[in-house]
Design a protein around this motif. Sequence first.
Motif, mmCIF file in Angstrom:
data_model
loop_
_atom_site.group_PDB
_atom_site.id
_atom_site.type_symbol
_atom_site.label_atom_id
_atom_site.label_comp_id
_atom_site.label_asym_id
_atom_site.label_seq_id
_atom_site.Cartn_x
_atom_site.Cartn_y
_atom_site.Cartn_z
ATOM 1 N N GLN A 241 -6.437 17.516 32.685
ATOM 2 C CA GLN A 241 -8.168 18.645 32.445
ATOM 3 C C GLN A 241 -8.917 16.849 33.040
ATOM 4 O OE1 GLN A 241 -8.254 20.506 29.177
ATOM 5 N NE2 GLN A 241 -7.188 22.403 30.085
ATOM 6 N N VAL A 242 -8.979 16.028 33.041
ATOM 7 C CA VAL A 242 -9.292 14.878 33.666
ATOM 8 C C VAL A 242 -9.139 14.554 35.278
ATOM 9 C CG1 VAL A 242 -10.515 12.754 33.336
ATOM 10 C CG2 VAL A 242 -9.680 14.165 30.952
ATOM 11 N N PRO A 243 -11.261 14.225 35.937
ATOM 12 C CA PRO A 243 -10.381 13.895 37.254
ATOM 13 C C PRO A 243 -9.741 12.990 36.967
ATOM 14 C CG PRO A 243 -12.268 15.002 36.885
ATOM 15 C CD PRO A 243 -11.758 14.990 35.637
ATOM 16 N N ASP A 244 -9.143 12.345 38.120
ATOM 17 C CA ASP A 244 -7.431 11.332 38.650
ATOM 18 C C ASP A 244 -9.148 9.867 39.301
ATOM 19 O OD1 ASP A 244 -5.698 9.816 38.913
ATOM 20 O OD2 ASP A 244 -5.769 9.809 40.978
ATOM 21 N N LEU A 245 -9.083 9.236 38.427
ATOM 22 C CA LEU A 245 -9.974 8.292 38.822
ATOM 23 C C LEU A 245 -9.233 6.317 39.262
ATOM 24 C CD1 LEU A 245 -13.314 8.421 37.498
ATOM 25 C CD2 LEU A 245 -12.755 9.351 39.660
ATOM 26 N N SER A 246 -9.194 5.528 39.762
ATOM 27 C CA SER A 246 -8.895 4.061 39.462
ATOM 28 C C SER A 246 -9.403 3.591 38.245
ATOM 29 C CB SER A 246 -9.108 3.811 40.926
ATOM 30 O OG SER A 246 -10.454 3.317 41.724
ATOM 31 N N PRO A 247 -9.225 2.328 38.674
ATOM 32 C CA PRO A 247 -9.726 1.606 37.394
ATOM 33 C C PRO A 247 -11.669 1.257 38.015
ATOM 34 C CG PRO A 247 -7.977 0.809 37.955
ATOM 35 C CD PRO A 247 -8.445 1.499 38.882
ATOM 36 N N HIS A 248 -11.921 1.120 39.437
ATOM 37 C CA HIS A 248 -13.163 1.324 40.720
ATOM 38 C C HIS A 248 -14.135 2.560 39.770
ATOM 39 C CE1 HIS A 248 -15.544 -1.549 42.570
ATOM 40 N NE2 HIS A 248 -16.038 -0.369 43.138
ATOM 41 N N GLY A 249 -13.601 3.319 39.267
ATOM 42 C CA GLY A 249 -13.753 4.830 39.227
ATOM 43 C C GLY A 249 -14.638 4.992 37.773
ATOM 44 N N LEU A 250 -13.855 4.321 36.890
ATOM 45 C CA LEU A 250 -14.265 3.765 36.046
ATOM 46 C C LEU A 250 -15.540 2.604 35.617
ATOM 47 C CD1 LEU A 250 -10.974 3.233 33.334
ATOM 48 C CD2 LEU A 250 -12.457 5.401 33.651
ATOM 49 N N ARG A 251 -15.353 2.260 36.434
ATOM 50 C CA ARG A 251 -16.990 0.957 36.923
ATOM 51 C C ARG A 251 -17.835 1.846 37.232
ATOM 52 N NH1 ARG A 251 -17.848 -4.455 37.651
ATOM 53 N NH2 ARG A 251 -19.014 -4.589 39.918
ATOM 54 N N HIS A 252 -17.636 2.888 37.660
ATOM 55 C CA HIS A 252 -18.672 3.873 38.479
ATOM 56 C C HIS A 252 -19.245 5.220 37.759
ATOM 57 C CE1 HIS A 252 -18.219 2.443 42.659
ATOM 58 N NE2 HIS A 252 -17.272 3.381 42.782
ATOM 59 N N SER A 253 -18.415 4.938 36.927
ATOM 60 C CA SER A 253 -18.542 5.990 35.568
ATOM 61 C C SER A 253 -19.441 4.970 34.287
ATOM 62 C CB SER A 253 -17.336 7.141 35.255
ATOM 63 O OG SER A 253 -16.350 6.933 35.662
ATOM 64 N N ALA A 254 -19.151 3.764 33.811
ATOM 65 C CA ALA A 254 -19.651 3.063 32.970
ATOM 66 C C ALA A 254 -21.311 3.182 33.396
ATOM 67 C CB ALA A 254 -19.325 1.847 32.552
ATOM 68 N N ALA A 255 -21.250 2.751 34.834
ATOM 69 C CA ALA A 255 -23.014 2.284 36.024
ATOM 70 C C ALA A 255 -22.764 3.583 35.718
ATOM 71 C CB ALA A 255 -22.485 1.673 36.705
ATOM 72 N N THR A 256 -23.244 4.759 36.148
ATOM 73 C CA THR A 256 -23.873 5.722 36.148
ATOM 74 C C THR A 256 -24.186 6.418 34.517
ATOM 75 O OG1 THR A 256 -21.930 6.309 38.243
ATOM 76 C CG2 THR A 256 -23.856 8.238 36.727
ATOM 77 N N HIS A 257 -23.206 6.053 33.527
ATOM 78 C CA HIS A 257 -23.570 6.979 32.274
ATOM 79 C C HIS A 257 -24.394 5.636 31.782
ATOM 80 C CE1 HIS A 257 -19.498 9.143 32.121
ATOM 81 N NE2 HIS A 257 -20.317 9.624 32.702
ATOM 82 N N LEU A 258 -24.849 4.318 32.203
ATOM 83 C CA LEU A 258 -25.498 3.504 31.295
ATOM 84 C C LEU A 258 -27.557 4.158 32.183
ATOM 85 C CD1 LEU A 258 -23.978 0.391 32.101
ATOM 86 C CD2 LEU A 258 -24.516 1.266 29.906
ATOM 87 N N LEU A 259 -27.286 4.555 33.700
ATOM 88 C CA LEU A 259 -28.576 5.072 34.149
ATOM 89 C C LEU A 259 -28.726 6.193 33.187
ATOM 90 C CD1 LEU A 259 -27.562 3.697 37.707
ATOM 91 C CD2 LEU A 259 -29.440 3.419 35.664
ATOM 92 N N GLU A 260 -27.900 6.650 33.721
ATOM 93 C CA GLU A 260 -28.023 8.256 32.366
ATOM 94 C C GLU A 260 -28.340 8.683 31.224
ATOM 95 O OE1 GLU A 260 -25.319 11.041 34.508
ATOM 96 O OE2 GLU A 260 -24.309 10.073 33.126
#
Length: 306
Positions: A241-260
């Motif tokens: 129930q969590v979208p499949d992501l690569s390590p780079h996807g986790l990096r993207h997620s971290a950056a997006t959540h910081l801005l949010e």
Amino acid sequence: MAAVSNALEVAVQEFERYLRAERAVSPHTLRAYLGDLNDLCGYAAEVGVAEPGALNVSLLRAWLARQHALGRSRATLARRTAAVRAFTGHLRRRGLLQADPGLLLGTPKRHRDLPGVLTQDDAARLLDELDVEGPLGLRDLAVLEVLYGTGVRVSELCGLDIDDLDTDRRTVRVLGKGGRERTVPIGEPAARAAQDWLRAGRPAISNEESGAALFLGVRGGRLHPTSARRIVHARIAEVGQVPDLSPHGLRHSAATHLLEGGADLRSVQEILGHASLQTTQLYTHVSAERLKQVHRQAHPRGVQDA
């Protein structure tokens, strides 16, 4: 190095030594640039050019036009243009070109897809529901926590040594692209997961091959980026129930959540280790798209009736 047959190929090999010794480019960039320039040498030989001084903008444009006709992506064309510009600039500085034809090349605009990211709820579900039984479970949780908690690249994560982690100050020392060092904050969950791995996980796997590496593979050597990618995909699949992501996807997620969460763009640039603010600005588009999605779903007039 491969055998050479003309002066242009000799110049490419000299440029390789320059990149290794003075520019300290990443192995990936070095490999890509050399592949591009070897392809250029092959094309130049076909049209009867074997000397660096005979390179001109017409030849370079014809070579790039062939790449386009072969269906190369805009990202590949942009990289090949950058490789040629770096090469011809080097030749000009060495006096092997009277003028730099690379300066006359246009740069194909790269199509930048918005990166896939986890929602904050998905990130919490992934990290809170992960099975951490045994040494490998502790390692895998620490890997995911540090990737998401710091936004480091997977190559940077695998390059970490034990001494790079400062749990008292909650920071990690990272060696990034081009040999640039930066200090990145690390949150309490990631620091705690790393400490648990060091205390109860790493001693069970380490051996004489481990050295100072923070993260280890199953045989005790330094964790390889390919193995880290496999860990991320496998652990996300286990949780479900969590979208499949690569390590780079986790990096993207971290950056997006910081801005949010209200972080300014310059701070995110420093954390991610981007040389250019333009690269970091991609994440503002990600946040804007997500805001628009929330607006469409939540506002009574977010979506007009058909």
